[in-house]
Design a protein around this motif. Structure first.
Motif, PDB file in Angstrom:
ATOM      1  N   LEU A  34       8.782   9.963   3.338  1.00 47.15           N
ATOM      2  CA  LEU A  34      10.005  10.281   2.590  1.00 47.15           C
ATOM      3  C   LEU A  34       9.708  11.044   1.297  1.00 47.15           C
ATOM      4  O   LEU A  34      10.618  11.402   0.564  1.00 47.15           O
ATOM      5  CB  LEU A  34      10.759   8.987   2.258  1.00 47.15           C
ATOM      6  N   GLY A  35       8.424  11.282   1.016  1.00 44.79           N
ATOM      7  CA  GLY A  35       8.057  12.008  -0.194  1.00 44.79           C
ATOM      8  C   GLY A  35       7.912  11.114  -1.412  1.00 44.79           C
ATOM      9  O   GLY A  35       7.772  11.602  -2.524  1.00 44.79           O
ATOM     10  N   LEU A  36       7.969   9.819  -1.223  1.00 44.96           N
ATOM     11  CA  LEU A  36       7.813   8.855  -2.326  1.00 44.96           C
ATOM     12  C   LEU A  36       6.348   8.437  -2.384  1.00 44.96           C
ATOM     13  O   LEU A  36       5.947   7.455  -1.788  1.00 44.96           O
ATOM     14  CB  LEU A  36       8.723   7.651  -2.105  1.00 44.96           C
ATOM     15  N   GLN A  37       5.563   9.203  -3.115  1.00 48.03           N
ATOM     16  CA  GLN A  37       4.119   8.993  -3.085  1.00 48.03           C
ATOM     17  C   GLN A  37       3.566   8.347  -4.354  1.00 48.03           C
ATOM     18  O   GLN A  37       2.359   8.266  -4.518  1.00 48.03           O
ATOM     19  CB  GLN A  37       3.427  10.324  -2.818  1.00 48.03           C
ATOM     20  N   HIS A  38       4.427   7.884  -5.230  1.00 50.86           N
ATOM     21  CA  HIS A  38       3.950   7.248  -6.469  1.00 50.86           C
ATOM     22  C   HIS A  38       4.658   5.909  -6.675  1.00 50.86           C
ATOM     23  O   HIS A  38       5.026   5.567  -7.791  1.00 50.86           O
ATOM     24  CB  HIS A  38       4.202   8.168  -7.666  1.00 50.86           C
ATOM     25  N   GLN A  39       4.835   5.151  -5.617  1.00 47.81           N
ATOM     26  CA  GLN A  39       5.598   3.914  -5.679  1.00 47.81           C
ATOM     27  C   GLN A  39       4.735   2.660  -5.695  1.00 47.81           C
ATOM     28  O   GLN A  39       5.247   1.571  -5.881  1.00 47.81           O
ATOM     29  CB  GLN A  39       6.570   3.831  -4.497  1.00 47.81           C
ATOM     30  N   PHE A  40       3.455   2.770  -5.489  1.00 43.69           N
ATOM     31  CA  PHE A  40       2.570   1.607  -5.470  1.00 43.69           C
ATOM     32  C   PHE A  40       1.763   1.554  -6.756  1.00 43.69           C
ATOM     33  O   PHE A  40       1.461   2.569  -7.358  1.00 43.69           O
ATOM     34  CB  PHE A  40       1.609   1.676  -4.275  1.00 43.69           C
ATOM     35  N   LEU A  41       1.404   0.337  -7.146  1.00 39.03           N
ATOM     36  CA  LEU A  41       0.557   0.186  -8.324  1.00 39.03           C
ATOM     37  C   LEU A  41      -0.842   0.695  -8.016  1.00 39.03           C
ATOM     38  O   LEU A  41      -1.313   0.598  -6.883  1.00 39.03           O
ATOM     39  CB  LEU A  41       0.485  -1.285  -8.730  1.00 39.03           C
ATOM     40  N   PRO A  42      -1.532   1.224  -9.013  1.00 35.04           N
ATOM     41  CA  PRO A  42      -2.897   1.698  -8.785  1.00 35.04           C
ATOM     42  C   PRO A  42      -3.826   0.535  -8.448  1.00 35.04           C
ATOM     43  O   PRO A  42      -3.549  -0.619  -8.792  1.00 35.04           O
ATOM     44  CB  PRO A  42      -3.281   2.357 -10.106  1.00 35.04           C
ATOM     45  N   PRO A  43      -4.955   0.827  -7.804  1.00 30.42           N
ATOM     46  CA  PRO A  43      -5.887  -0.223  -7.380  1.00 30.42           C
ATOM     47  C   PRO A  43      -6.455  -1.065  -8.516  1.00 30.42           C
ATOM     48  O   PRO A  43      -6.960  -2.142  -8.282  1.00 30.42           O
ATOM     49  CB  PRO A  43      -6.998   0.547  -6.681  1.00 30.42           C
ATOM     50  N   VAL A  44      -6.362  -0.606  -9.758  1.00 25.87           N
ATOM     51  CA  VAL A  44      -6.893  -1.376 -10.882  1.00 25.87           C
ATOM     52  C   VAL A  44      -6.120  -2.688 -11.057  1.00 25.87           C
ATOM     53  O   VAL A  44      -6.646  -3.658 -11.576  1.00 25.87           O
ATOM     54  CB  VAL A  44      -6.891  -0.541 -12.178  1.00 25.87           C
ATOM     55  N   PHE A  45      -4.874  -2.739 -10.604  1.00 26.72           N
ATOM     56  CA  PHE A  45      -4.081  -3.970 -10.661  1.00 26.72           C
ATOM     57  C   PHE A  45      -4.488  -4.865  -9.506  1.00 26.72           C
ATOM     58  O   PHE A  45      -4.294  -4.531  -8.346  1.00 26.72           O
ATOM     59  CB  PHE A  45      -2.572  -3.667 -10.567  1.00 26.72           C
ATOM     60  N   LYS A  46      -5.072  -5.994  -9.837  1.00 21.56           N
ATOM     61  CA  LYS A  46      -5.531  -6.918  -8.798  1.00 21.56           C
ATOM     62  C   LYS A  46      -5.104  -8.330  -9.164  1.00 21.56           C
ATOM     63  O   LYS A  46      -5.089  -8.694 -10.334  1.00 21.56           O
ATOM     64  CB  LYS A  46      -7.053  -6.866  -8.666  1.00 21.56           C
ATOM     65  N   PRO A  47      -4.785  -9.154  -8.170  1.00 17.54           N
ATOM     66  CA  PRO A  47      -4.425 -10.541  -8.466  1.00 17.54           C
ATOM     67  C   PRO A  47      -5.657 -11.359  -8.854  1.00 17.54           C
ATOM     68  O   PRO A  47      -6.775 -11.027  -8.480  1.00 17.54           O
ATOM     69  CB  PRO A  47      -3.837 -11.050  -7.145  1.00 17.54           C
ATOM     70  N   VAL A  48      -5.442 -12.410  -9.597  1.00 20.62           N
ATOM     71  CA  VAL A  48      -6.526 -13.318  -9.951  1.00 20.62           C
ATOM     72  C   VAL A  48      -7.051 -13.984  -8.678  1.00 20.62           C
ATOM     73  O   VAL A  48      -8.244 -14.126  -8.480  1.00 20.62           O
ATOM     74  CB  VAL A  48      -6.036 -14.382 -10.961  1.00 20.62           C
ATOM     75  N   ASP A  49      -6.142 -14.346  -7.803  1.00 17.33           N
ATOM     76  CA  ASP A  49      -6.484 -14.955  -6.516  1.00 17.33           C
ATOM     77  C   ASP A  49      -6.193 -13.925  -5.429  1.00 17.33           C
ATOM     78  O   ASP A  49      -5.078 -13.421  -5.318  1.00 17.33           O
ATOM     79  CB  ASP A  49      -5.636 -16.215  -6.301  1.00 17.33           C
ATOM     80  N   GLU A  50      -7.171 -13.584  -4.625  1.00 16.28           N
ATOM     81  CA  GLU A  50      -7.021 -12.536  -3.601  1.00 16.28           C
ATOM     82  C   GLU A  50      -5.936 -12.846  -2.564  1.00 16.28           C
ATOM     83  O   GLU A  50      -5.466 -11.962  -1.877  1.00 16.28           O
ATOM     84  CB  GLU A  50      -8.357 -12.290  -2.898  1.00 16.28           C
ATOM     85  N   LYS A  51      -5.532 -14.108  -2.436  1.00 20.09           N
ATOM     86  CA  LYS A  51      -4.487 -14.473  -1.477  1.00 20.09           C
ATOM     87  C   LYS A  51      -3.083 -14.252  -2.042  1.00 20.09           C
ATOM     88  O   LYS A  51      -2.105 -14.342  -1.322  1.00 20.09           O
ATOM     89  CB  LYS A  51      -4.651 -15.928  -1.051  1.00 20.09           C
ATOM     90  N   THR A  52      -2.992 -13.951  -3.331  1.00 17.56           N
ATOM     91  CA  THR A  52      -1.705 -13.759  -3.980  1.00 17.56           C
ATOM     92  C   THR A  52      -1.088 -12.436  -3.560  1.00 17.56           C
ATOM     93  O   THR A  52      -1.762 -11.409  -3.501  1.00 17.56           O
ATOM     94  CB  THR A  52      -1.873 -13.778  -5.511  1.00 17.56           C
ATOM     95  N   ARG A  53       0.201 -12.478  -3.276  1.00 19.54           N
ATOM     96  CA  ARG A  53       0.953 -11.264  -2.967  1.00 19.54           C
ATOM     97  C   ARG A  53       2.217 -11.273  -3.806  1.00 19.54           C
ATOM     98  O   ARG A  53       2.818 -12.327  -4.012  1.00 19.54           O
ATOM     99  CB  ARG A  53       1.336 -11.214  -1.495  1.00 19.54           C
ATOM    100  N   LEU A  54       2.619 -10.118  -4.285  1.00 24.15           N
ATOM    101  CA  LEU A  54       3.849  -9.991  -5.052  1.00 24.15           C
ATOM    102  C   LEU A  54       4.758  -8.991  -4.365  1.00 24.15           C
ATOM    103  O   LEU A  54       4.305  -7.944  -3.912  1.00 24.15           O
ATOM    104  CB  LEU A  54       3.557  -9.511  -6.478  1.00 24.15           C
ATOM    105  N   LEU A  55       6.016  -9.319  -4.312  1.00 29.30           N
ATOM    106  CA  LEU A  55       7.000  -8.438  -3.716  1.00 29.30           C
ATOM    107  C   LEU A  55       8.236  -8.490  -4.589  1.00 29.30           C
ATOM    108  O   LEU A  55       8.790  -9.563  -4.825  1.00 29.30           O
ATOM    109  CB  LEU A  55       7.337  -8.904  -2.293  1.00 29.30           C
TER     110      LEU A  55
END
Length: 106
Positions: A34-55
């Protein structure tokens, strides 16, 4: 289906559908198409716990480092130990995620 037709009753239902029915890679592919190529956070943003997901919707906040000074100031924010951070946190709506940048990582 018209643009006004909704597939969900409210945001909570939309998030439930997204969590249960979609995968990040699929959402990313569709948004890229759809041309929306800047909608995700950059990889530098990481959860403290790898199992954590945010929506949710991002509540972007620009922070700045403030250093104590004995000099007089007319800036009313300088009288608040945390500036507007508490007001921003209190203003969060259900489904919003506080995303702050700009200040040092300290």
């Amino acid at each position: 289906m018209t643009r006004s037709t909704r597939l969900y009753a409210d945001d909570a239902e939309m998030y439930r559908l997204l969590e249960e029915e979609l995968f990040v890679a699929v959402v990313g592919d569709v948004m890229d198409t759809l041309g929306l190529q800047h909608q995700f956070l950059p990889p530098v943003f990481k959860p403290v716990d790898e199992k954590t997901r945010l929506l949710g919707r991002a509540m972007p906040v620009l922070e700045s480092d403030i250093f104590p000074s004995n000099e007089p100031t007319r800036n009313p924010l300088m009288t608040k130990p945390f500036g507007l951070m508490f007001e921003a946190l209190d203003d969060l709506k259900p489904g919003e995620i506080y995303v702050a940048s700009g200040a040092s990582p300290r």
